[in-house]
Each structure stands twice: as structure tokens, then as C-alpha cells.
Write an enzyme that holds these catalytic residues in place. Structure first.
Site, PDB file in Angstrom:
ATOM      1  NE  ARG A  51     -12.973  11.945   7.688  1.00  0.00           N
ATOM      2  CZ  ARG A  51     -11.849  12.366   9.036  1.00  0.00           C
ATOM      3  NH1 ARG A  51     -12.334  13.114   9.454  1.00  0.00           N
ATOM      4  NH2 ARG A  51     -11.767  11.304   9.897  1.00  0.00           N
TER       5      ARG A  51
ATOM      6  CG  LEU B  50       4.374  -4.335  -0.649  1.00  0.00           C
ATOM      7  CD1 LEU B  50       5.235  -5.619  -0.573  1.00  0.00           C
ATOM      8  CD2 LEU B  50       4.154  -3.314  -1.473  1.00  0.00           C
TER       9      LEU B  50
ATOM     10  CB  CYS C  27      -4.546  10.710   7.059  1.00  0.00           C
ATOM     11  SG  CYS C  27      -4.801  10.999   8.599  1.00  0.00           S
TER      12      CYS C  27
END
Ligand SMILES: NC(=O)c1ccc[n+]([C@@H]2O[C@H](COP(=O)([O-])OP(=O)(O)OC[C@H]3O[C@@H](n4cnc5c(N)ncnc54)[C@H](O)[C@@H]3O)[C@@H](O)[C@H]2O)c1
Ligand SMILES: O=c1ccn([C@@H]2O[C@H](COP(=O)(O)OP(=O)(O)O[C@H]3O[C@H](CO)[C@@H](O)[C@H](O)[C@H]3O)[C@@H](O)[C@H]2O)c(=O)[nH]1
Length: 438
Positions: free
Chosen positions: A326, A250, A260
């Protein structure tokens, strides 16, 4: 047990080292000769805290070896873990090229009955494809048994997560195979959840999609907080106290990145689309994230003309404690700043070399001091400890104008108020020393 791990990236290397640490004999196979040469000499090619020491220890005990010789590696392993990459295709679906290559090689070189365990994140149904493809290439009369064992480690805490994970998911149709894997993981004393292969494959995507949803949700709340002068840190803390919600994931900021979440949320939209399900919620999560990554520069543009300004970026990696670039939000932010005509000077404790390949048009320096000296504004992009602990008075001292755009809410507002800074963060009121006139 003799185990072969295929792929020595973030997942394969941590898995190989971890399995050797709990007493297995592990052969790690990769097609990247340079990487394997470095690993054989005891050098870890990625930045992952705690990994190098453990790896060298297991190599010295002859429990861990590295090779590019597929024939040798597949002949050795009774259990083979596949941990090669499954990057995105241009349409967002998962690219199974590396997986397919591995299947062909396993088929060619398998010389004993083998359990093939898929750790790579693959679309639901892919383990059936893996089995079929291996069997199509088999050159010996051996039996292949399949299991899905999705990986949940986070970069930057991969070693910790291997040993302290919340659960191990084993998906297989074959009870003896489940038994072998349960035995293999037993020393970890992590709860094991057994299910069928397709459900295991879906657990991985659903978990990442849910965490991404939490992040986009809190980022949207933070955008509303800014307009209503509420404080997102307090809102998240107050929400997180409810055990049904939980306090993790959060943290509002400039959106999620990494190898991912962006890839797996895109892939799940595709997976759903393939069975004619329009995953509206997840599409919105992705859209919110794309917008959030641009929000900090948008904010800056409303306050100052960025053209010709010296702008410091602190942190480039997609999160702290990794060198992985990435899908890092820094890529979007740097591009926006360059488009606005700014001179961008960046510092990251670990990701500089990887960043240079993706962001060749910015300047790189070796310290925070150098980056912020004479800067017209600073963008805090990754919340490394070094950046969070850097003294605030230095910004006042070294910058041409002490203006900070904090994309990770690194500092308490009360603390910032003690310095002559203009400070803009996410989902909180700005701290203004004076009106900016630039
Ligand atoms: N990075 C993470 O934090 C993470 C966490 C959980 C799951 N995953 C999933 O795990 C998989 C691997 O991710 P990663 O980040 O470790 O990838 P990576 O790109 O870091 O590493 C993949 C490795 O596989 C090697 N490889 C490719 N083809 C091969 C072949 N035929 N034989 C042997 N080696 C081969 C590559 O050379 C490379 O070293 C992906 O499916 C990813 O989605 C990643
Ligand atoms: O409250 C949060 C938590 C994370 N992030 C961002 O989300 C991204 C991903 O962070 P994190 O999940 O910590 O790192 P990953 O290494 O990408 O790990 C995720 O992706 C892996 C690959 O599938 C999974 O194995 C892990 O369980 C899952 O957490 C980063 O850009 C973070 O900055 C936030 O913005 N707010």
C-alpha cells in the site's frame, strides 16, 4: 477476559494473537470468508515475522478462535476491539464505511453491557459517532461504554511492538472502563497513558504526522547535502546524538509509503481543514514526500536514456519485512520507469503477489541474480537484509552496465569504492568508476 477483535488485518490479527498470548480468550471476527478459513487452518494471510508460530500456539491452547459469525462473536465479547480499515476517501478524509457497518452489527447483536474499544485510526470525534451509531441500532437493553486505544505498531515488527511498545494510550470518559482496560493490558508492563477520548484520537494522528515530518525534513536536508557535497548519513548521525532530536526516523531515502503515513497525514490536513485550520506545515511534508518518491528516477534520467533499457528493481514492499504494497514508493518508481520506456524486472522476497495486482506491466523474477543479470541499471527500492547483504561484486559480474541507483543508502560509500561500480545514492556524493556513455 473474553475479548472480541473485529478485523483480522495487520492490526486486528496482531492484537488478537497478542491478547491471547497474555492469557485472554479471544474471538477474532472478519467478514472476509477466505481469510477466516485460512486463519482457522492455522495459516497467516499476511507476512509478519513471528506471528504464525504464536498464532498456532494460542489456537492449540483454545485461547484464540476465528469466525465470520458476527452474532456469535459479539455475544461472546465483554470487551470489543474495533480494528477494521479506515482507508482514504478521494479527498483524503478517512472513510468510515467499515466502522459504520461494525457499529450497526454491534448494535444488533450486543446482549450484555459492553466496552467498545476503537483501535482503528479515526478522526477526532469519531468515537462519539461510534457510540451514537451503536446505540441507534441496539436491540437489547445494554449499556455501551467507549474507549479509544490507538495502535502504534509498525508492520514488519508488529509482534515485537505489541509486547514492547513505548506506551499504551487509553482515552475514555469513564473511570471504570479505564480500569478494566488497564487490568487487561497489565501483563504487558507497558506504561499506560490515560486521557480523554478526543485527545487519544489526536495522539495517533499527531504521532504519525510528526514522524512523517521528521522523514520529509531529513529528505530535504539530503537534497541540499547532494548539492553541497555533504554526507546525509553523517549529518543524520550527528543530529541524532542530540537527545532532544533523537536518531530514529532520520533515515533519508525515497520517501515514506505504507498504509498509514500517507493516509493519516492526508486525513489530518482534512481534520484541521474541517475546523478552518490550514495545516501548512503538514501540507509541505506531504508535498516534499511526493516529490522525493520521484527523485531517484529524475536523477537517473539526467544520466542515461532509460528507453529500451533493462532496469532491475530490488525490493517492492513499502519497507522491509512486510508484504504490504500500500502506497509503496516502488509503485511511483515503476510507473515512471515504464513511462520512460524501460523494461522493468523486479524482485522482492515477500511482496511479489501483492505487487502483481498493482503493477501488472513489469516482469517478476525469483532472485536478485535473475533481476540484475544483463541489466543496464539497478534501482534499490526496499532495504531488505537480503538486498543489503548481497555481494557487490555480483553487480559487476552480472550486469550489462554496473550502475546502481540506491534509494535507501544500503551501502557505505567506502565499501562501494572497492568495486567497479557507478553508484548514486541519497544525499551523498556519487561513486563513479568512469563516465557513463549510453
Ligand atoms: N497497518 C498498520 O500498521 C496499522 C498500525 C496502526 C494503526 N492502523 C490502523 O488500524 C486500522 C486497521 O488497519 P489494518 O492495516 O489492520 O487494515 P487491513 O485492511 O489489513 O484489515 C482490516 C480488516 O477488517 C476487515 N473488516 C472490514 N469490515 C469488517 C466488518 N464489518 N466486520 C469484521 N471485519 C471487517 C477486513 O476484511 C480486513 O480483514 C486502520 O484504521 C489503520 O489506519 C494500522
Ligand atoms: O527514517 C525513516 C523511517 C521510515 N521511513 C519510511 O517511512 C515509512 C513508514 O515506516 P514505518 O513507520 O517503519 O512503518 P509503518 O508500519 O508504516 O508504521 C507507521 O505507521 C503505523 C500505522 O499508523 C504506526 O502504528 C507506526 O507507529 C508508524 O511507525 C516506510 O516507507 C519507511 O521506508 C523512512 O523513509 N525513513
Amino acid at each position: 477476559m473474553h475479548i472480541t477483535v473485529v478485523g483480522t488485518g495487520y492490526v486486528g490479527l496482531v492484537t488478537g494473537v497478542g491478547l491471547a498470548t497474555i492469557g485472554h480468550r479471544v474471538t477474532c471476527l472478519d467478514i472476509d470468508k477466505e481469510k477466516v478459513t485460512r486463519l482457522q487452518s492455522g495459516e497467516v494471510p499476511i507476512y509478519e515475522p513471528g506471528l504464525a508460530e504464536l498464532m498456532r500456539e494460542k489456537m492449540a491452547q483454545e485461547l484464540l478462535t476465528f469466525t465470520t459469525n458476527a452474532q456469535e462473536a459479539y455475544a461472546r465479547g465483554k470487551v470489543v476491539f474495533i480494528a477494521v480499515g479506515t482507508p482514504s476517501n478521494p479527498d483524503g478524509s478517512a472513510n468510515l464505511t467499515y466502522i459504520t457497518q461494525v457499529c450497526a452489527e454491534i448494535g444488533m447483536y450486543a446482549r450484555q453491557d459492553m466496552i467498545v474499544v476503537t483501535k482503528s485510526t479515526v478522526p477526532v470525534g469519531t468515537n462519539d459517532y461510534i457510540k451514537e451509531t451503536i446505540e441507534r441500532h441496539l436491540c437489547s437493553d445494554v449499556a455501551i461504554s467507549m474507549a479509544s486505544n490507538p495502535e502504534f505498531l509498525r508492520e514488519g515488527s508488529g509482534v515485537h511492538d505489541f509486547f514492547q511498545g513505548d506506551r499504551i494510550v487509553i482515552g475514555t470518559a469513564d473511570e471504570p472502563t479505564a480500569g478494566v482496560l488497564e487490568e487487561l493490558f497489565k501483563p504487558l508492563e507497558i506504561p499506560i497513558f490515560k486521557t480523554d477520548i478526543r485527545s487519544a484520537e489526536m495522539i495517533k494522528y499527531a504521532s504519525n504526522a510528526f514522524l512523517a515530518t521528521k522523514i520529509s525534513f531529513i529528505n530535504e536536508i539530503s537534497n541540499i547535502c547532494e548539492k553541497l557535497h555533504a554526507n546525509i548519513e553523517d549529518v543524520a548521525a550527528g543530529m541524532g546524538l542530540d537527545k532532544r532530536i533523537g536518531s530514529q526516523f532520520l533515515k533519508a531515502g525515497i520517501g515514506y509509503g505504507g498504509s498509514c503515513f500517507p493516509k493519516d497525514t492526508d486525513a489530518l490536513v482534512q481534520i484541521a481543514g474541517n475546523v478552518k485550520h490550514d495545516f501548512q506545515l503538514l501540507k509541505a511534508v506531504i508535498e516534499v514526500n511526493n516529490k522525493q518518491q520521484t527523485s531517484l528516477v529524475q536523477k537517473a534520467k539526467q544520466l542515461m536514456d532509460l528507453s529500451g533499457k533493462r532496469i532491475a528493481m530490488l525490493g517492492l514492499a513499502f519497507k522491509p519485512n512486510t508484504d504490504d504494497m500500500r502506497e509503496a514508493p516502488s509503485l511511483v518508481i515503476a510507473d515512471q520507469l515504464l513511462t520512460e520506456g524501460a523494461d522493468v524486472v523486479a524482485y522482492d522476497p515477500q511482496a511479489k503477489e501483492n505487487a502483481k495486482l498493482l503493477l501488472p506491466h513489469i516482469q517478476y523474477v525469483g532472485s536478485i541474480d535473475e533481476a540484475i543479470s544483463e541489466a543496464d541499471a539497478v534501482f534499490l527500492v526496499t532495504e531488505w537484509d537480503e538486498i543489503k547483504q548481497y555481494p557487490l561484486e555480483q553487480y559487476v559480474e552480472l550486469m550489462r552496465q554496473p550502475v546502481i541507483f540506491d534509494g535507501r543508502n544500503c551501502f557505505e560509500l567506502e565499501r562501494v569504492r572497492q568495486y567497479a561500480l557507478d553508484y548514486y545514492s541519497i544525499g551523498r556524493v556519487p561513486v563513479l568508476r568512469r563516465q557513463i556513455s549510453v
